[in-house]
Every structure is written in structure tokens, then in C-alpha cells.
Design a protein around this motif. Structure first.
Motif, PDB file in Angstrom:
ATOM      1  N   LEU A   1      24.046  11.789   8.762  1.00 55.00           N
ATOM      2  CA  LEU A   1      22.895  10.893   8.570  1.00 55.00           C
ATOM      3  C   LEU A   1      23.210   9.426   8.864  1.00 55.00           C
ATOM      4  N   ALA A   2      24.337   9.150   9.477  1.00 54.10           N
ATOM      5  CA  ALA A   2      24.699   7.765   9.772  1.00 54.10           C
ATOM      6  C   ALA A   2      23.723   7.155  10.776  1.00 54.10           C
ATOM      7  N   ARG A   3      23.369   5.901  10.545  1.00 58.58           N
ATOM      8  CA  ARG A   3      22.510   5.149  11.441  1.00 58.58           C
ATOM      9  C   ARG A   3      23.089   3.750  11.625  1.00 58.58           C
ATOM     10  N   GLY A   4      23.025   3.267  12.851  1.00 57.43           N
ATOM     11  CA  GLY A   4      23.486   1.918  13.142  1.00 57.43           C
ATOM     12  C   GLY A   4      22.340   0.939  13.011  1.00 57.43           C
ATOM     13  N   LEU A   5      22.363   0.128  11.981  1.00 57.21           N
ATOM     14  CA  LEU A   5      21.271  -0.806  11.711  1.00 57.21           C
ATOM     15  C   LEU A   5      21.478  -2.110  12.467  1.00 57.21           C
ATOM     16  N   PHE A   6      20.370  -2.657  12.960  1.00 57.54           N
ATOM     17  CA  PHE A   6      20.401  -3.933  13.667  1.00 57.54           C
ATOM     18  C   PHE A   6      19.195  -4.757  13.243  1.00 57.54           C
ATOM     19  N   SER A   7      19.375  -6.068  13.205  1.00 56.43           N
ATOM     20  CA  SER A   7      18.267  -6.975  12.905  1.00 56.43           C
ATOM     21  C   SER A   7      18.390  -8.214  13.762  1.00 56.43           C
ATOM     22  N   GLY A   8      17.280  -8.906  13.938  1.00 55.24           N
ATOM     23  CA  GLY A   8      17.281 -10.122  14.734  1.00 55.24           C
ATOM     24  C   GLY A   8      15.896 -10.405  15.269  1.00 55.24           C
ATOM     25  N   PRO A   9      15.751 -11.486  16.049  1.00 53.68           N
ATOM     26  CA  PRO A   9      14.447 -11.813  16.639  1.00 53.68           C
ATOM     27  C   PRO A   9      13.955 -10.666  17.518  1.00 53.68           C
ATOM     28  N   SER A  10      12.690 -10.314  17.396  1.00 52.37           N
ATOM     29  CA  SER A  10      12.153  -9.121  18.039  1.00 52.37           C
ATOM     30  C   SER A  10      12.396  -9.098  19.544  1.00 52.37           C
ATOM     31  N   GLU A  11      12.216 -10.247  20.213  1.00 49.55           N
ATOM     32  CA  GLU A  11      12.364 -10.265  21.670  1.00 49.55           C
ATOM     33  C   GLU A  11      13.809 -10.032  22.105  1.00 49.55           C
ATOM     34  N   ARG A  12      14.765 -10.259  21.213  1.00 48.33           N
ATOM     35  CA  ARG A  12      16.176  -9.964  21.504  1.00 48.33           C
ATOM     36  C   ARG A  12      16.595  -8.605  20.950  1.00 48.33           C
ATOM     37  N   LEU A  13      16.039  -8.257  19.808  1.00 46.28           N
ATOM     38  CA  LEU A  13      16.422  -7.011  19.152  1.00 46.28           C
ATOM     39  C   LEU A  13      15.915  -5.787  19.895  1.00 46.28           C
ATOM     40  N   GLN A  14      14.682  -5.820  20.354  1.00 48.87           N
ATOM     41  CA  GLN A  14      14.091  -4.633  20.973  1.00 48.87           C
ATOM     42  C   GLN A  14      14.867  -4.140  22.193  1.00 48.87           C
ATOM     43  N   PRO A  15      15.297  -5.019  23.109  1.00 46.74           N
ATOM     44  CA  PRO A  15      16.101  -4.508  24.233  1.00 46.74           C
ATOM     45  C   PRO A  15      17.424  -3.888  23.790  1.00 46.74           C
ATOM     46  N   VAL A  16      18.028  -4.431  22.735  1.00 42.89           N
ATOM     47  CA  VAL A  16      19.278  -3.866  22.232  1.00 42.89           C
ATOM     48  C   VAL A  16      19.040  -2.460  21.691  1.00 42.89           C
ATOM     49  N   LEU A  17      18.000  -2.297  20.868  1.00 44.83           N
ATOM     50  CA  LEU A  17      17.691  -0.979  20.306  1.00 44.83           C
ATOM     51  C   LEU A  17      17.303   0.011  21.400  1.00 44.83           C
ATOM     52  N   ARG A  18      16.481  -0.442  22.334  1.00 41.77           N
ATOM     53  CA  ARG A  18      16.029   0.439  23.405  1.00 41.77           C
ATOM     54  C   ARG A  18      17.205   0.929  24.244  1.00 41.77           C
ATOM     55  N   THR A  19      18.132   0.017  24.524  1.00 43.88           N
ATOM     56  CA  THR A  19      19.300   0.377  25.327  1.00 43.88           C
ATOM     57  C   THR A  19      20.176   1.383  24.598  1.00 43.88           C
TER      58      THR A  19
ATOM     59  N   LYS B   1      19.436   3.471  22.144  1.00 44.92           N
ATOM     60  CA  LYS B   1      18.774   4.772  21.997  1.00 44.92           C
ATOM     61  C   LYS B   1      18.768   5.544  23.313  1.00 44.92           C
ATOM     62  N   ALA B   2      18.629   4.828  24.424  1.00 45.67           N
ATOM     63  CA  ALA B   2      18.659   5.486  25.728  1.00 45.67           C
ATOM     64  C   ALA B   2      20.011   6.132  25.992  1.00 45.67           C
ATOM     65  N   GLY B   3      21.063   5.573  25.396  1.00 51.23           N
ATOM     66  CA  GLY B   3      22.400   6.126  25.552  1.00 51.23           C
ATOM     67  C   GLY B   3      22.757   7.181  24.518  1.00 51.23           C
ATOM     68  N   GLY B   4      21.823   7.483  23.612  1.00 47.00           N
ATOM     69  CA  GLY B   4      22.069   8.499  22.590  1.00 47.00           C
ATOM     70  C   GLY B   4      22.655   7.981  21.299  1.00 47.00           C
ATOM     71  N   TYR B   5      22.714   6.659  21.143  1.00 42.41           N
ATOM     72  CA  TYR B   5      23.281   6.075  19.922  1.00 42.41           C
ATOM     73  C   TYR B   5      22.218   6.046  18.828  1.00 42.41           C
ATOM     74  N   PRO B   6      22.573   6.381  17.568  1.00 42.23           N
ATOM     75  CA  PRO B   6      21.579   6.426  16.490  1.00 42.23           C
ATOM     76  C   PRO B   6      21.261   5.039  15.931  1.00 42.23           C
ATOM     77  N   ALA B   7      20.578   4.229  16.728  1.00 44.98           N
ATOM     78  CA  ALA B   7      20.257   2.855  16.331  1.00 44.98           C
ATOM     79  C   ALA B   7      18.932   2.813  15.582  1.00 44.98           C
ATOM     80  N   ALA B   8      18.835   1.870  14.639  1.00 38.25           N
ATOM     81  CA  ALA B   8      17.606   1.709  13.869  1.00 38.25           C
ATOM     82  C   ALA B   8      17.403   0.239  13.534  1.00 38.25           C
ATOM     83  N   ARG B   9      16.167  -0.156  13.494  1.00 40.61           N
ATOM     84  CA  ARG B   9      15.825  -1.536  13.148  1.00 40.61           C
ATOM     85  C   ARG B   9      15.861  -1.718  11.633  1.00 40.61           C
ATOM     86  N   HIS B  10      16.301  -2.889  11.200  1.00 45.15           N
ATOM     87  CA  HIS B  10      16.301  -3.226   9.782  1.00 45.15           C
ATOM     88  C   HIS B  10      15.880  -4.676   9.637  1.00 45.15           C
TER      89      HIS B  10
END
Length: 321
Positions: A164-182, A184-193
Motif C-alpha cells: 500500500l505504499a504511495r509516493g506523496l507529492f505537494s506543490g504549486p499545481s502547475e508544477r506538481l501536475q506534470p510531475v505526478l503525470r510523468t 504515473k505514466a512510468g508506473g510509479y505509485p504517485a499521489a497528490r497531498h
């Protein structure tokens, strides 16, 4: 961000290799910034072992096809979309390389993964908050084999995501969204916080005090679980948690009652059995390597606790301050 994101990872150790592999799987143009003495080894590529639950067999994978750079001057020769800081808190603050790298990477998004409470504030000297994304590391990675006899076909980096491990990330939406999208596209369990620093602060405090106590016990689980050891570690952990909660405006009320010797004694053997590697050896090897970071964080808890007029008696006894 470009069609194929250009990502620079600072540090090609066990953490940088894992993130680099997922970013490359997502289609990123991956580069590493390393010290000159590690460049040739990095250019040869890396062997990675992804472990599953209770897995004891190591199946190798090859991670290659990335660029390697050794100086801010080489970094400045191209543009970047993301810069990932895959080094310890102490390495982050050593020398003036962050200043030079900030000037060499233009308007890139920076992603920090460091656990110390003051790391973000320290980075804000050079990276404005609107370009800084904070993340946490949910996986365990290490150089394999950990010890003679481990079933490793050849030396490499092993990594494991606990259930159930998840990699949490936070930050300004316009910077955070590309990081999360990238990711997840690679199969990493990223999640916004909403606030990763706050989410990580209390678990990091418990882990840091635990590691400090384990080191004092000679890296022996049996010695650590003895009564005198636990009676030193448990109150120090409660002090560190209160300080972390104060610093991040978090709430420690649900955690504090759990930081009792009996719970440490009950949970540690369970966690050790769950891990698909020798956890005792891993903790000794890894946290000996990053021992300076543990000491920095322990001293930081004492200093912050004093400034907040919070109890630090047991932390002081552990640090000798």
C-alpha cells in the motif's frame, strides 16, 4: 514542459536510480549529475532488482540509456524541465553546488525528497516556492547483495515498495501536475497531498529516533528491544514527534499514545518478517552510510524543541547536547 521531458537527477545512488528508472519508463530524457569519480561507473548503466512481497529471488533488470553530467557548467549546456534532488540532507547543504545548479537550470521545476525539517526552508534561498515540489520516498532501496549468500546474480540496486505504499507529492499545481503525470505514466505509485512535508514529518521523527537508538544498540534488534534501550528510545521519540508536529503545525495526538516500548517490541519482529530482505542488515548498512543525516536531524529536533520551549531531555541525552 517539452514533449519528451528533460529530467536531471542529482545523485545516482539507490534512490536516484529508482526514480530515474520510473522517469525513463515514462518516456523522459533522463540525465544524472554525479561527482567526477562516479561518472564512468554510471555511464556503464545499472542493474536493478525490483522485489515483491516475501520475494527472496532476485531477477535483474538493466537501466541504461541515460546521460551523465559532472558539473553545473555541463548542466547549463541544455534546458531542463525537472531537477530531482536524490541526495541526503547533509549532502544537500554541503558546499555551494545548489546555488550554482539553480543558476544552471533556468526555470525548471525542482523536486526535493529530503526528510529534515529545515530542508525546504534552506532550498528556498535559491528556488522560489512557485517552482518547488516536495516529495517523500515510500520505497526501500539498497546496494545488493547486502551480505554474503544473498541470491543476487550480480551486484546492483534492489528496491521494494511495502504494501500500500504511495509516493506523496505537494506543490504549486502547475508544477506538481506534470510531475505526478510523468511518474504515473512510468508506473510509479504517485499521489497528490496537500502538504507532504507535514505528512512526512512525524513518521520521519519516529524513524530517526528509532535509527539513533538502534545504532546505540550496536545495530542489533535483540539489544534494541531490551528494556533499558526501549525506555530511552520511546520518550525521545515522543519528544521528536511533538517537535515535528509543532514545526509543521501538524497533529500528533493519534501517534503519541502508540510510542510505547511494548508496541516497538510487538511491531519490529513483524516488520522484519514482512520485508523480503534482512532488515537488520539493511538498517545497519544504509543508516551507517547516511549517519550524518541522522545526527543532523537529531540535533535539529533538539534545537527546534528548545526554541519552542518543548521538552528535549531525552533527545539531549541521545545526542549528548
Amino acid at each position: 514542459m517539452s514533449t519528451r521531458p528533460r529530467v536531471l537527477l542529482v545523485g545516482a545512488g539507490a534512490v536516484g536510480q529508482v526514480f530515474g528508472r520510473y522517469l525513463q519508463e515514462a518516456g523522459c530524457d533522463v540525465s544524472f549529475l554525479v561527482k567526477e569519480q562516479y561518472a564512468e561507473e554510471a555511464r556503464q548503466g545499472f542493474t536493478l532488482y525490483e522485489l515483491g512481497l516475501f520475494q527472496r529471488a532476485y531477477a535483474p533488470g538493466v537501466f541504461s540509456g541515460f546521460d551523465v553530467r559532472v558539473s553545473p557548467q555541463e548542466v547549463a549546456a541544455r534546458s531542463w524541465d525537472q531537477v530531482w534532488l536524490c541526495v541526503s540532507s547533509t549532502a544537500l547543504r554541503a558546499g555551494n553546488w545548489v546555488d550554482a545548479l539553480a543558476r544552471a537550470t533556468g526555470e525548471a521545476t525542482w523536486v526535493m525528497l529530503q526528510p529534515a525539517l529545515a530542508d525546504r526552508e534552506w532550498l528556498l534561498q535559491w528556488i522560489p516556492p512557485e517552482r518547488l515540489v516536495s516529495g517523500m520516498i515510500p520505497f526501500i532501496s539498497f546496494q545488493a547483495p547486502l551480505k554474503p549468500g544473498d541470491p543476487v546474480p550480480r551486484p546492483g540496486t534492489a528496491f521494494w515498495f511495502p504494501p500500500l505504499a504511495r509516493g506523496l507529492f505537494s506543490g504549486p499545481s502547475e508544477r506538481l501536475q506534470p510531475v505526478l503525470r510523468t511518474l504515473k505514466a512510468g508506473g510509479y505509485p504517485a499521489a497528490r497531498h496537500a502538504d507532504t512535508a507535514r505528512a512526512a514529518a512525524i513518521p520521519s521523527a519516529v524513524l530517526t529516533v528509532f535509527v539513533d537508538g538502534l545504532e546505540a544498540a550496536g545495530w542489533s534488534f535483540a539489544r534494541f528491544l531490551e528494556r533499558d534501550s526501549l525506555e530511552r528510545v520511546s520518550p525521545a521519540a515522543r519528544e521528536a514527534v511533538r517537535i515535528a508536529a509543532w514545526r509543521t503545525k501538524g497533529n500528533a495526538s493519534a501517534v503519541l499514545p502508540l510510542l510505547r516500548p511494548l508496541l516497538f517490541k510487538a511491531l519490529l519482529p513483524v516488520i522484519a518478517r514482512l520485508a523480503p530482505f534482512d532488515l537488520e542488515t539493511y538498517l545497519r548498512v544504509h543508516f551507517t552510510k547516511v549517519g550524518a543525516q541522522t545526527r543532523l536531524m537529531m540535533h535539529e529536533y533538539v534545537d527546534l524543541g528548545r526554541s519552542a520551549e518543548l521538552p528535549v531531555q531525552h533527545l539531549q541525552a541521545s545526542t549528548g547536547r
